[in-house]
Design a protein around this motif. Structure first.
Motif, PDB file in Angstrom:
ATOM      1  N   HIS A  69      66.787  -3.759 -41.604  1.00  0.00           N
ATOM      2  CA  HIS A  69      65.356  -4.011 -41.745  1.00  0.00           C
ATOM      3  C   HIS A  69      64.836  -5.550 -41.915  1.00  0.00           C
ATOM      4  CE1 HIS A  69      65.292   0.273 -42.950  1.00  0.00           C
ATOM      5  NE2 HIS A  69      64.123   0.107 -42.793  1.00  0.00           N
ATOM      6  N   VAL A  70      66.035  -6.508 -41.769  1.00  0.00           N
ATOM      7  CA  VAL A  70      65.703  -7.786 -41.938  1.00  0.00           C
ATOM      8  C   VAL A  70      65.187  -8.159 -40.443  1.00  0.00           C
ATOM      9  CG1 VAL A  70      66.850 -10.051 -42.059  1.00  0.00           C
ATOM     10  CG2 VAL A  70      67.531  -8.199 -43.698  1.00  0.00           C
ATOM     11  N   VAL A  71      63.858  -8.253 -40.460  1.00  0.00           N
ATOM     12  CA  VAL A  71      63.384  -8.934 -39.278  1.00  0.00           C
ATOM     13  C   VAL A  71      62.182 -10.010 -39.996  1.00  0.00           C
ATOM     14  CG1 VAL A  71      63.521  -7.291 -37.610  1.00  0.00           C
ATOM     15  CG2 VAL A  71      61.667  -7.237 -39.330  1.00  0.00           C
ATOM     16  N   PRO A  72      62.150 -11.256 -39.175  1.00  0.00           N
ATOM     17  CA  PRO A  72      61.276 -12.334 -39.793  1.00  0.00           C
ATOM     18  C   PRO A  72      59.987 -11.622 -40.159  1.00  0.00           C
ATOM     19  CG  PRO A  72      62.382 -13.159 -37.891  1.00  0.00           C
ATOM     20  CD  PRO A  72      62.589 -11.810 -38.139  1.00  0.00           C
ATOM     21  N   GLY A  73      59.588 -11.869 -41.563  1.00  0.00           N
ATOM     22  CA  GLY A  73      58.266 -11.326 -41.769  1.00  0.00           C
ATOM     23  C   GLY A  73      58.296 -10.219 -42.596  1.00  0.00           C
ATOM     24  N   ALA A  74      59.336  -9.164 -42.408  1.00  0.00           N
ATOM     25  CA  ALA A  74      59.165  -8.129 -42.939  1.00  0.00           C
ATOM     26  C   ALA A  74      59.234  -7.925 -44.448  1.00  0.00           C
ATOM     27  CB  ALA A  74      60.747  -7.318 -42.602  1.00  0.00           C
ATOM     28  N   SER A  89      58.302 -20.715 -55.694  1.00  0.00           N
ATOM     29  CA  SER A  89      58.030 -21.966 -54.914  1.00  0.00           C
ATOM     30  C   SER A  89      58.793 -21.753 -53.332  1.00  0.00           C
ATOM     31  CB  SER A  89      58.802 -23.157 -55.499  1.00  0.00           C
ATOM     32  OG  SER A  89      59.870 -23.037 -55.414  1.00  0.00           O
ATOM     33  N   ARG A  90      59.603 -20.904 -53.353  1.00  0.00           N
ATOM     34  CA  ARG A  90      60.395 -20.581 -52.285  1.00  0.00           C
ATOM     35  C   ARG A  90      59.736 -19.218 -51.363  1.00  0.00           C
ATOM     36  NH1 ARG A  90      64.911 -23.358 -50.930  1.00  0.00           N
ATOM     37  NH2 ARG A  90      64.992 -24.974 -52.480  1.00  0.00           N
ATOM     38  N   GLY A  91      58.474 -18.780 -52.056  1.00  0.00           N
ATOM     39  CA  GLY A  91      57.906 -17.784 -51.258  1.00  0.00           C
ATOM     40  C   GLY A  91      58.145 -16.392 -51.621  1.00  0.00           C
ATOM     41  N   ALA A 101      68.770 -13.799 -50.876  1.00  0.00           N
ATOM     42  CA  ALA A 101      69.325 -13.546 -49.674  1.00  0.00           C
ATOM     43  C   ALA A 101      68.274 -13.179 -48.777  1.00  0.00           C
ATOM     44  CB  ALA A 101      70.398 -12.605 -49.855  1.00  0.00           C
ATOM     45  N   LEU A 102      67.475 -12.316 -49.046  1.00  0.00           N
ATOM     46  CA  LEU A 102      66.401 -11.772 -48.144  1.00  0.00           C
ATOM     47  C   LEU A 102      65.395 -12.945 -47.544  1.00  0.00           C
ATOM     48  CD1 LEU A 102      65.502  -8.267 -49.719  1.00  0.00           C
ATOM     49  CD2 LEU A 102      66.734  -8.645 -47.602  1.00  0.00           C
ATOM     50  N   ARG A 103      64.967 -13.734 -48.559  1.00  0.00           N
ATOM     51  CA  ARG A 103      64.042 -14.808 -48.177  1.00  0.00           C
ATOM     52  C   ARG A 103      64.819 -15.533 -47.340  1.00  0.00           C
ATOM     53  NH1 ARG A 103      60.965 -16.429 -46.260  1.00  0.00           N
ATOM     54  NH2 ARG A 103      59.342 -18.188 -46.541  1.00  0.00           N
ATOM     55  N   GLU A 104      66.179 -15.849 -47.428  1.00  0.00           N
ATOM     56  CA  GLU A 104      67.021 -16.968 -46.589  1.00  0.00           C
ATOM     57  C   GLU A 104      66.998 -16.297 -45.269  1.00  0.00           C
ATOM     58  OE1 GLU A 104      70.389 -18.904 -47.812  1.00  0.00           O
ATOM     59  OE2 GLU A 104      70.061 -18.196 -49.890  1.00  0.00           O
ATOM     60  N   ALA A 105      67.019 -14.915 -45.102  1.00  0.00           N
ATOM     61  CA  ALA A 105      67.310 -14.261 -44.016  1.00  0.00           C
ATOM     62  C   ALA A 105      65.974 -14.187 -43.114  1.00  0.00           C
ATOM     63  CB  ALA A 105      67.796 -12.717 -44.248  1.00  0.00           C
ATOM     64  N   GLY A 106      64.823 -14.754 -43.796  1.00  0.00           N
ATOM     65  CA  GLY A 106      63.718 -14.904 -43.081  1.00  0.00           C
ATOM     66  C   GLY A 106      62.604 -13.770 -43.403  1.00  0.00           C
ATOM     67  N   THR A 107      62.768 -12.805 -44.422  1.00  0.00           N
ATOM     68  CA  THR A 107      61.758 -11.770 -44.742  1.00  0.00           C
ATOM     69  C   THR A 107      60.992 -12.128 -45.999  1.00  0.00           C
ATOM     70  OG1 THR A 107      63.473 -10.761 -46.281  1.00  0.00           O
ATOM     71  CG2 THR A 107      63.527  -9.909 -43.985  1.00  0.00           C
ATOM     72  N   MET A 108      60.033 -11.390 -46.051  1.00  0.00           N
ATOM     73  CA  MET A 108      59.122 -11.798 -47.182  1.00  0.00           C
ATOM     74  C   MET A 108      59.368 -10.627 -48.466  1.00  0.00           C
ATOM     75  SD  MET A 108      57.451 -14.241 -46.168  1.00  0.00           S
ATOM     76  CE  MET A 108      56.099 -14.675 -47.708  1.00  0.00           C
ATOM     77  N   PRO A 109      60.349 -10.908 -49.298  1.00  0.00           N
ATOM     78  CA  PRO A 109      60.752 -10.083 -50.193  1.00  0.00           C
ATOM     79  C   PRO A 109      59.515 -10.159 -51.527  1.00  0.00           C
ATOM     80  CG  PRO A 109      62.191 -12.111 -50.348  1.00  0.00           C
ATOM     81  CD  PRO A 109      61.279 -12.178 -49.352  1.00  0.00           C
ATOM     82  N   GLU A 110      59.516  -9.159 -52.119  1.00  0.00           N
ATOM     83  CA  GLU A 110      58.680  -9.034 -53.379  1.00  0.00           C
ATOM     84  C   GLU A 110      59.624  -8.355 -54.584  1.00  0.00           C
ATOM     85  OE1 GLU A 110      54.770  -7.965 -52.487  1.00  0.00           O
ATOM     86  OE2 GLU A 110      54.370  -6.986 -54.407  1.00  0.00           O
ATOM     87  N   LEU A 135      76.267 -11.595 -47.443  1.00  0.00           N
ATOM     88  CA  LEU A 135      76.329 -11.175 -45.896  1.00  0.00           C
ATOM     89  C   LEU A 135      74.758 -10.970 -45.428  1.00  0.00           C
ATOM     90  CD1 LEU A 135      78.029  -9.772 -43.735  1.00  0.00           C
ATOM     91  CD2 LEU A 135      77.677  -7.528 -44.975  1.00  0.00           C
ATOM     92  N   ILE A 136      74.059 -10.563 -46.351  1.00  0.00           N
ATOM     93  CA  ILE A 136      72.356 -10.418 -45.906  1.00  0.00           C
ATOM     94  C   ILE A 136      71.923 -11.561 -45.537  1.00  0.00           C
ATOM     95  CG2 ILE A 136      70.148  -9.424 -46.853  1.00  0.00           C
ATOM     96  CD1 ILE A 136      71.826  -7.221 -48.286  1.00  0.00           C
ATOM     97  N   ALA A 137      72.063 -12.750 -46.528  1.00  0.00           N
ATOM     98  CA  ALA A 137      71.472 -13.811 -46.368  1.00  0.00           C
ATOM     99  C   ALA A 137      72.360 -14.651 -44.999  1.00  0.00           C
ATOM    100  CB  ALA A 137      71.946 -14.995 -47.541  1.00  0.00           C
ATOM    101  N   GLY A 138      73.383 -13.970 -44.608  1.00  0.00           N
ATOM    102  CA  GLY A 138      74.088 -14.730 -43.345  1.00  0.00           C
ATOM    103  C   GLY A 138      75.200 -15.738 -43.852  1.00  0.00           C
ATOM    104  N   HIS A 139      75.438 -15.890 -44.971  1.00  0.00           N
ATOM    105  CA  HIS A 139      76.442 -17.141 -45.535  1.00  0.00           C
ATOM    106  C   HIS A 139      77.929 -16.250 -45.067  1.00  0.00           C
ATOM    107  CE1 HIS A 139      73.703 -17.879 -48.853  1.00  0.00           C
ATOM    108  NE2 HIS A 139      73.204 -18.294 -47.897  1.00  0.00           N
ATOM    109  N   VAL A 140      78.006 -15.411 -44.694  1.00  0.00           N
ATOM    110  CA  VAL A 140      79.444 -14.734 -44.381  1.00  0.00           C
ATOM    111  C   VAL A 140      79.271 -13.902 -43.313  1.00  0.00           C
ATOM    112  CG1 VAL A 140      80.811 -15.456 -46.552  1.00  0.00           C
ATOM    113  CG2 VAL A 140      79.397 -13.000 -46.155  1.00  0.00           C
ATOM    114  N   VAL A 141      80.473 -13.617 -42.681  1.00  0.00           N
ATOM    115  CA  VAL A 141      80.331 -12.515 -41.537  1.00  0.00           C
ATOM    116  C   VAL A 141      80.977 -11.289 -42.314  1.00  0.00           C
ATOM    117  CG1 VAL A 141      80.202 -13.878 -39.502  1.00  0.00           C
ATOM    118  CG2 VAL A 141      82.305 -13.460 -40.395  1.00  0.00           C
ATOM    119  N   ARG A 142      80.795 -10.068 -41.805  1.00  0.00           N
ATOM    120  CA  ARG A 142      81.623  -8.990 -42.091  1.00  0.00           C
ATOM    121  C   ARG A 142      82.972  -9.012 -42.678  1.00  0.00           C
ATOM    122  NH1 ARG A 142      83.958  -5.778 -44.338  1.00  0.00           N
ATOM    123  NH2 ARG A 142      84.066  -3.482 -44.047  1.00  0.00           N
TER     124      ARG A 142
END
Lengths: 392, 177
Positions: free
Chosen positions: A138-143, A196-198, A160-169, A48-55
């Motif tokens: 909290h998922v906004v690009p670059g967060a 390799s995926r950041g 999932a967070l990386r796929e959603a566009g954030t920069m997870p660590e 859901l976080i990655a956006g593969h499925v809806v609620r």
């Protein structure tokens, strides 16, 4: 009139309710659900976080399901105590429920280290849909979102967070990712894939405290003195079973040990899912095996046995399957060999495929597959066959 | 859920029609208009991954779904994508629901499920045809489809044990000869 009472309305509780209804068509069944939602699939939360499925795709049943089976659902109420002598469950509303037999499928909650609390808006676990929604906010690009813990949940969440566009660590205290389910070689493959995926990975460090910057944003302090700016910290450092209603009867944070029929030590109390301590067939000890397949199977067996239809559990087997940016990963049983005596390991490593088979006294007890996992099912069947033949 | 495809390797002469029929049939069904809403189409590369493969000299690989009575894949599916078809004899995967988590691949004791293009695929029993195409096109009778909507579990269990799998489990057993 007292009937069956089920604490928990997720995977195990739902499977138990279905089995009860199937084997006892007229009994009164009451399900106590702490969450106000319909039962949903917790495993899909990362998707859901990655956006593969809806609620809506998370729902396991439709809204009419409980009515159709004739089950009373007490939504949004928690069981706070169980009176074993009176056969009563005390709810947080003060209401008391009599039971003929009780199924505890209350699930588990994330573990937070000392000094960190789930109440803090910058801290969360990942166990419920509310947690996932909190993360999604909290998922906004670059967060920058920090994932503490390098287990399967942590790794899946970071992907999932990386796929959603954030920069997870990822911050992991052991020297490698996935230390419970993988060996060093496979962990390195996963680590290389994530890097390799950041996704940034810090191994061998732990979190110490959470401070606030002058602008109010969270500042995480590590035990090597480093301070990291971030927007959210998600703890994926394992779970603890929700067994508070038995406080005083079992050790704090422990599970309910069950026999082959999902029966606990207490009369007419059954347990299934994350709260149940079941026999693990490769380790030969009672463990909490908090995964989906176990929950479904245990829930159903508990329901059947409660209704008087005797059925035995085949034992748990620690196993995990996931996909890390297209790299399939399956781990079953014992992966790390404790000694050389009586143990045998066969490793095949070719390009991006890694396969490790672990034998104890000539019997397969563990398998780790990365890259090509097509034979995972056959390997699990072989592990189970060997375990049942050598049962002692 | 009672569709079973029985294999008699002794009769097989290795013509390969089952393989071709399986791949082609699944491809055709995927591009059929009513399936287009599913948005997942098989490509020709799928031809290289048939679910069964027999040659005359007793070499075979059969990853066929047994459409079990108590399917473990249905239990473990976290997305509710695998369901026994109502009033039917097969277990089906809904591709649009599948998230590609590999749980069913790990669970199936027959190795009948694999992932292709992000979702799980397995034998679907060729819905819309009178019989599964592999068995229908088998000229020697090495493959035989048994479609019945009732049956008893014991008979099924016995049959299941006799159907040869892709890899002999002894290959994994650590016992040395």
């Amino acid at each position: 009139m007292s009937g069956y009472v089920i604490i928990g309305n997720s995977t195990a509780g739902l499977a138990g309710a279905q089995a009860l209804r199937q084997h006892d068509p007229c009994a009164k069944i009451t399900v106590i659900s702490g969450e106000p939602h319909l039962p949903y699939s917790r495993v899909l939360l990362t998707h859901l976080i990655a956006g593969h499925v809806v609620r809506d795709q998370l729902d396991l049943t439709g809204p009419e399901f409980m009515d159709r089976l004739g089950i009373t659902l007490l939504s949004g109420s928690r069981a706070v105590n169980v009176e074993l002598n009176l056969k009563e469950v005390l709810l947080d509303s003060g209401e008391k429920l009599q039971y003929k037999s009780l199924l505890v499928a209350a699930g588990s909650r994330p573990v937070f280290p000392d000094g960190f609390s789930g109440e803090n808006p910058a801290i969360t676990g990942l166990r419920t849909i509310d947690d996932a929604i909190k993360i999604c906010r909290h998922v906004v690009p670059g967060a920058k979102i920090i994932v503490v813990g390098g287990g399967p949940v942590g790794v899946k969440l970071a992907c999932a967070l990386r796929e959603a566009g954030t920069m997870p660590e990822i911050i992991v205290s052991s020297p490698n990712l996935l230390s419970q389910v993988s060996d060093d070689e496979a962990a390195r493959m996963v680590q290389a894939m994530l890097t390799s995926r950041g996704i940034k990975i810090r191994t061998g460090v732990d979190v110490v405290a959470l401070h606030k910057n002058s602008d109010g944003s969270p500042l995480l302090v590590l035990n090597n003195g480093l301070e990291i700016d971030c927007s959210l910290i998600v703890f994926c450092k394992g779970v603890r079973p929700n067994t508070d209603m038995f406080s005083g009867l079992i050790p704090q944070g422990g599970g309910l040990k069950v026999d082959w029929h999902m029966r606990t030590l207490f009369p007419d109390v059954f347990a299934a899912g994350d709260v149940a301590e079941t026999y693990e067939i490769t380790r030969h000890e009672y463990c909490l095996a908090a995964t989906w397949p176990h929950a479904v199977q245990q829930g159903r067996l508990a329901g059947m046995n409660m209704a008087g239809h005797v059925a035995a559990y085949g034992g748990s087997l620690f196993r995990n399957a996931m996909e890390i940016f297209g790299l399939p990963f399956v781990s079953m049983g014992i992966i790390r060999v404790p000694s050389r005596e009586n143990w045998d390991v066969r490793i095949m490593h070719r390009d991006k495929c890694y396969r490790k088979l672990v034998y104890r006294d000539g019997n397969l007890v563990g398998a780790l597959l990365v890259g090509n996992v097509a034979e995972a099912g056959l390997l699990q069947a072989e592990i189970r066959r060997a375990a049942s033949e050598n049962f002692y | 859920m009672m569709l079973s495809i029985k294999v008699d390797p002794e009769k097989c002469d290795g013509c390969g029609r089952c393989t071709a029929a399986c791949s082609l049939g699944r491809m055709l069904r995927a591009v059929a208009p009513e399936c287009e809403s599913g948005e997942k189409k098989y490509t020709v590369t799928e031809l290289a991954q048939p679910l069964l493969w027999l040659t005359g000299n007793k070499e075979y690989r059969i990853d066929l779904c047994r459409h079990c009575e108590k399917p473990v894949c249905v239990d473990v599916c976290v997305a509710g994508a695998i369901k026994p078809e109502e009033n039917s004899i097969t277990v089906q995967i809904q591709f649009e629901k599948c998230v590609g988590c590999w749980s069913c691949v790990m669970e199936c004791p027959f190795g009948a499920i694999r992932l292709f293009d992000g979702s799980a695929v397995k034998c679907d029993g060729c819905p819309g045809y009178v019989a599964p195409l592999c068995a229908h096109f088998c000229p020697t009778g090495a493959l035989q489809a048994d479609c019945r909507s009732t049956g008893n579990a014991i008979r099924r269990r016995r049959e299941r044990a006799s159907v040869p799998g892709r890899i002999n489990n002894e290959a994994y057993s650590g016992k040395r000869a």
